[in-house]
Motif scaffolding. Structure first.
Motif, short mmCIF file in Angstrom:
data_model
loop_
_atom_site.label_atom_id
_atom_site.label_comp_id
_atom_site.label_asym_id
_atom_site.label_seq_id
_atom_site.Cartn_x
_atom_site.Cartn_y
_atom_site.Cartn_z
N THR A 76 0.82 -1.33 0.11
CA THR A 76 -0.13 -0.06 -0.10
C THR A 76 1.01 1.28 0.12
OG1 THR A 76 -1.99 -1.13 1.09
CG2 THR A 76 -1.82 1.29 1.27
N ASN A 77 2.05 1.25 0.91
CA ASN A 77 2.95 2.47 0.55
C ASN A 77 3.43 2.78 -0.72
OD1 ASN A 77 2.52 3.07 3.30
ND2 ASN A 77 4.39 1.73 3.87
N GLY A 78 3.59 1.67 -1.62
CA GLY A 78 4.02 2.03 -2.92
C GLY A 78 2.89 2.34 -3.84
N CYS A 79 1.64 1.69 -3.43
CA CYS A 79 0.63 1.79 -4.57
C CYS A 79 0.18 3.17 -4.95
CB CYS A 79 -0.61 1.25 -4.00
SG CYS A 79 -2.13 1.13 -4.93
N PRO A 80 0.27 3.42 -6.21
CA PRO A 80 0.23 4.82 -6.89
C PRO A 80 -1.32 5.26 -6.74
CG PRO A 80 0.61 3.36 -8.44
CD PRO A 80 0.79 2.60 -7.40
N LEU A 81 -2.03 4.29 -6.56
CA LEU A 81 -3.66 4.53 -6.54
C LEU A 81 -4.11 4.57 -5.15
CD1 LEU A 81 -5.27 5.02 -9.30
CD2 LEU A 81 -3.00 3.77 -9.77
N ALA A 82 -3.37 4.20 -4.11
CA ALA A 82 -3.74 4.00 -2.68
C ALA A 82 -4.52 5.23 -2.24
CB ALA A 82 -2.94 3.90 -1.81
N PRO A 83 -4.05 6.52 -2.70
CA PRO A 83 -5.03 7.82 -2.30
C PRO A 83 -6.49 7.67 -2.71
CG PRO A 83 -2.95 8.76 -3.11
CD PRO A 83 -3.08 6.96 -3.44
N GLU A 84 -6.46 7.16 -3.75
CA GLU A 84 -8.05 7.25 -4.39
C GLU A 84 -8.89 5.70 -3.81
OE1 GLU A 84 -5.53 8.13 -6.35
OE2 GLU A 84 -6.40 10.04 -7.03
N MET A 85 -8.08 4.93 -3.25
CA MET A 85 -8.84 3.72 -2.99
C MET A 85 -9.32 3.58 -1.56
SD MET A 85 -5.85 0.61 -4.28
CE MET A 85 -5.89 0.22 -5.92
N ASP A 86 -10.58 2.94 -1.72
CA ASP A 86 -11.25 2.52 -0.54
C ASP A 86 -10.75 1.46 0.20
OD1 ASP A 86 -12.13 0.91 -2.48
OD2 ASP A 86 -14.28 0.84 -1.83
N VAL A 87 -10.34 0.42 -0.31
CA VAL A 87 -9.65 -0.76 0.22
C VAL A 87 -8.45 -0.98 -0.42
CG1 VAL A 87 -9.92 -3.23 0.39
CG2 VAL A 87 -12.01 -1.85 0.51
N PRO A 88 -7.18 -0.36 0.06
CA PRO A 88 -5.93 -0.58 -0.36
C PRO A 88 -5.54 -2.02 -0.48
CG PRO A 88 -5.84 0.49 1.70
CD PRO A 88 -7.33 0.41 1.52
N PRO A 89 -4.26 -2.26 -1.29
CA PRO A 89 -4.15 -3.68 -1.48
C PRO A 89 -3.83 -4.48 -0.06
CG PRO A 89 -2.43 -2.10 -2.39
CD PRO A 89 -3.77 -1.37 -2.05
N ASN A 90 -3.22 -3.93 0.82
CA ASN A 90 -2.74 -4.64 2.14
C ASN A 90 -4.45 -5.09 2.70
OD1 ASN A 90 -3.46 -1.75 3.18
ND2 ASN A 90 -3.08 -2.98 5.11
N LYS A 91 -5.31 -4.21 2.51
CA LYS A 91 -6.68 -4.54 3.15
C LYS A 91 -7.51 -5.46 2.44
CE LYS A 91 -9.92 -1.71 5.62
NZ LYS A 91 -10.48 -0.34 5.71
N ALA A 92 -7.41 -5.35 0.94
CA ALA A 92 -7.86 -6.30 0.11
C ALA A 92 -7.33 -7.65 0.58
CB ALA A 92 -7.51 -6.11 -1.38
N ILE A 93 -5.76 -7.98 0.73
CA ILE A 93 -5.22 -9.33 1.03
C ILE A 93 -6.00 -9.76 2.39
CG2 ILE A 93 -3.18 -10.42 1.79
CD1 ILE A 93 -3.47 -9.82 -1.41
N ARG A 94 -6.10 -8.90 3.47
CA ARG A 94 -6.65 -9.19 4.66
C ARG A 94 -8.12 -9.55 4.43
NH1 ARG A 94 -5.26 -11.45 8.76
NH2 ARG A 94 -5.92 -10.76 10.72
N TYR A 95 -8.73 -9.06 3.77
CA TYR A 95 -10.30 -9.45 3.63
C TYR A 95 -10.30 -10.98 2.90
CZ TYR A 95 -12.35 -4.72 4.24
OH TYR A 95 -12.89 -3.55 4.87
N VAL A 96 -9.33 -11.14 2.09
CA VAL A 96 -9.33 -12.44 1.63
C VAL A 96 -8.82 -13.45 2.58
CG1 VAL A 96 -8.18 -13.94 -0.08
CG2 VAL A 96 -8.75 -11.72 -0.72
N GLN A 97 -7.79 -13.10 3.21
CA GLN A 97 -7.68 -14.06 4.58
C GLN A 97 -8.62 -14.22 5.25
OE1 GLN A 97 -4.28 -11.80 6.28
NE2 GLN A 97 -2.74 -13.14 5.54
N LEU A 98 -9.37 -13.56 5.56
CA LEU A 98 -10.41 -13.54 6.64
C LEU A 98 -11.75 -14.18 6.06
CD1 LEU A 98 -10.07 -10.32 8.73
CD2 LEU A 98 -9.30 -12.64 9.34
#
Ligand code: SF4
Ligand code: SF4
Lengths: 192, 292
Positions: free
Chosen positions: A41-63
């Motif tokens: 997420t720290n390197g994601c160029p789109l993170a400022p526009e994202m409701d669910v940034p990549p780290n959170k998406a992975i967490r949702y998948v894990q859970l």
């Protein structure tokens, strides 16, 4: 709890371990190894526009939080830039996971997302490809603008590009259109 | 003897990026590269296919890979986005016989065996031709041109494995720039994302990302940007075009394809209409350096 058991949590959302397994099976990625370092997420160029940034998406998948993962706008605005994938210390190809979530969302809810216009653009793109085997940018843009009710908004740009010789009105076609059609027919018979 | 390479221009090189196609064709022969177009090539499927349908995302590139294989050719895709689709598809198909079988069912009667090599433009220039040969072939060094090399995302970001160049700090384009006699200028945005195909659907995001890249090019007082990706070229050029109120970045920096600079340095002149395909007309910069 058996791995296939779904549980409902207090906010009404469903936790479905089967979803975790499905994403792992479809991607081949070891999503369970994510330890939330946030490098993606720290390197994601789109993170400022994202409701669910990549780290959170992975967490949702894990859970197994299927609904939360598939309802995210961010799966549609992810630019598939692969910054996250090459940086993850656990070598998870996160871009591939985002891509897979996008397809799962499309299969289950089609264009029922606030980012429907992006879905439409992809659909029109594939339409054009199916018809000609190649994509005519001019026609694709015109059809997209019409569909989204913004025709003429980009007319000045379109005209300028036309006069620059950057746009052609005549679609290029492959010779073997039959084969392209067959590929589409066979692919549509398979699930995603 | 000339090296034969299978050429996959892709859709954009026949329309919005014609100048990329023309300059590759003008310059590669001089370097001993013979381009043989993949017969009846089809679109790689791009973002649309991998976003909506995985089977298509594999089968569409596979048809081209199979046709290149039949001709005994490698597959060179100049557009970074096409290149990345081919590279990933090829890796997946080569890693799993089961998947290869499934995809072959989709593209039958074609039957891909997995032997096609996928290349990008810098692989060819640096690894197949070599900077030494490029340097020796230069007739008109691009002296005095300060260039920032803009690699973008997809040239080197290959998941689960090494790309030919470094993934975080690639240098191949700078090596070519130097061989052409220009000055490669270090800068922080060489791999930043321009927003790619979101330029049609999410304009504001692309404005934010591409403007930041142009800011950084300006900050190091570059004379121009050079890239090898059609989406990168389009977005950075468009941001400065003034065709919409949002597209008003003041940098006024030409955005070249690497092959355009290569062709110039090798002594080729383009027909009048060529530079008109750029929003920021590069002729001012070129004239100042005595290059037109
Ligand atoms: S970089 Fe990898 S390990 Fe770190 S949060 Fe993102 S997915 Fe998890
Ligand atoms: S691939 Fe998507 S999620 Fe990953 S860094 Fe790029 S935009 Fe962000």
């Amino acid at each position: 709890m058996k791995p296939s058991e779904r549980i409902q949590v207090s906010d009404g959302s469903v936790i479905d371990p089967g979803f975790t397994q499905k994403v792992i099976q479809l991607t081949g990625e070891e999503v369970m190894t994510c330890f939330q370092c946030l490098k993606c997420t720290n390197g994601c160029p789109l993170a400022p526009e994202m409701d669910v940034p990549p780290n959170k998406a992975i967490r949702y998948v894990q859970l197994g939080m299927r609904d939360a993962a598939l309802a995210a706008d961010s799966i549609w605005i992810c630019a598939t830039c692969y910054t996250c994938s090459v940086r993850c210390p656990n070598d998870i190809d996160i871009a591939h996971v985002m891509d897979t979530l996008r397809r799962l969302a499309y299969q289950s809810q089609g264009d029922d997302t606030p980012k429907a216009h992006i879905v439409h653009f992809h659909e029109l793109f594939l339409d054009s490809l199916k018809q000609y085997g190649r994509v005519n940018e001019t026609k694709l843009l015109a059809r997209y603008e019409l569909k989204e009710g913004r025709f003429l908004k980009d007319a000045k740009l379109g005209m300028k590009m036309f006069f620059m010789g950057k746009m052609s009105i005549f679609p290029e076609k492959v010779q073997n259109k039959e084969q392209i059609k067959k590929i589409f027919d066979r692919a549509s018979k398979r699930k995603g | 003897m000339a090296i034969q390479i299978g050429y996959f221009p892709g859709c954009s090189l026949h329309s919005s990026a014609k100048e990329y196609n023309d300059s590759i064709k003008a310059s590669f022969g001089d370097l001993g590269i013979e381009l043989k177009e993949i017969p009846d090539w089809n679109c790689c499927g791009a973002t649309a296919a991998h976003s909506l349908n995985e089977a298509l995302a594999l089968a569409l590139p596979a048809r081209n890979l199979a046709m290149a294989e039949q001709e005994g050719l490698s597959l060179f895709a100049p557009c970074s986005a096409c290149y990345h689709r081919f590279l990933l598809t090829n890796r997946k198909l080569c890693a799993s016989e089961e998947l290869l079988l499934e995809v072959n069912e989709l593209i039958a009667p074609l039957d891909y065996k997995g032997s096609t090599e996928v290349k990008n433009i810098l692989d060819i220039l640096v690894e197949d031709v070599g900077v030494k040969k490029i340097k020796e072939s230069v007739k008109r060094p691009l002296k005095g041109l300060r260039l920032v090399s803009y690699y973008g995302c997809l040239l080197t970001r290959v998941p689960h494995g090494q790309a030919s160049d470094d993934q975080e700090n690639p240098v191949y384009m700078d090596m070519v720039v130097e061989a052409l006699g220009a000055e490669p200028v270090p800068w922080p945005s060489k791999m930043d994302c321009c927003g790619a195909s979101l330029n049609i659907t999410e304009e504001a995001i692309v404005c934010r990302l591409s403007s930041h890249i142009l800011d950084n090019a300006q900050a190091v007082t570059a004379g121009a940007v050079v890239t090898s990706c059609t989406l990168c070229q389009m977005n950075l050029d468009l941001m400065q075009s003034g065709t919409k109120p949002e597209y008003n970045h003041p940098a006024n920096l030409p955005v070249f394809y690497i092959s355009e600079l290569l062709a110039l340095a090798l002594g080729h002149d383009f027909p009048q209409g060529h530079w008109k395909k750029h929003f920021v007309d590069p002729r001012g910069v070129l004239e100042k350096l005595g290059l037109t």
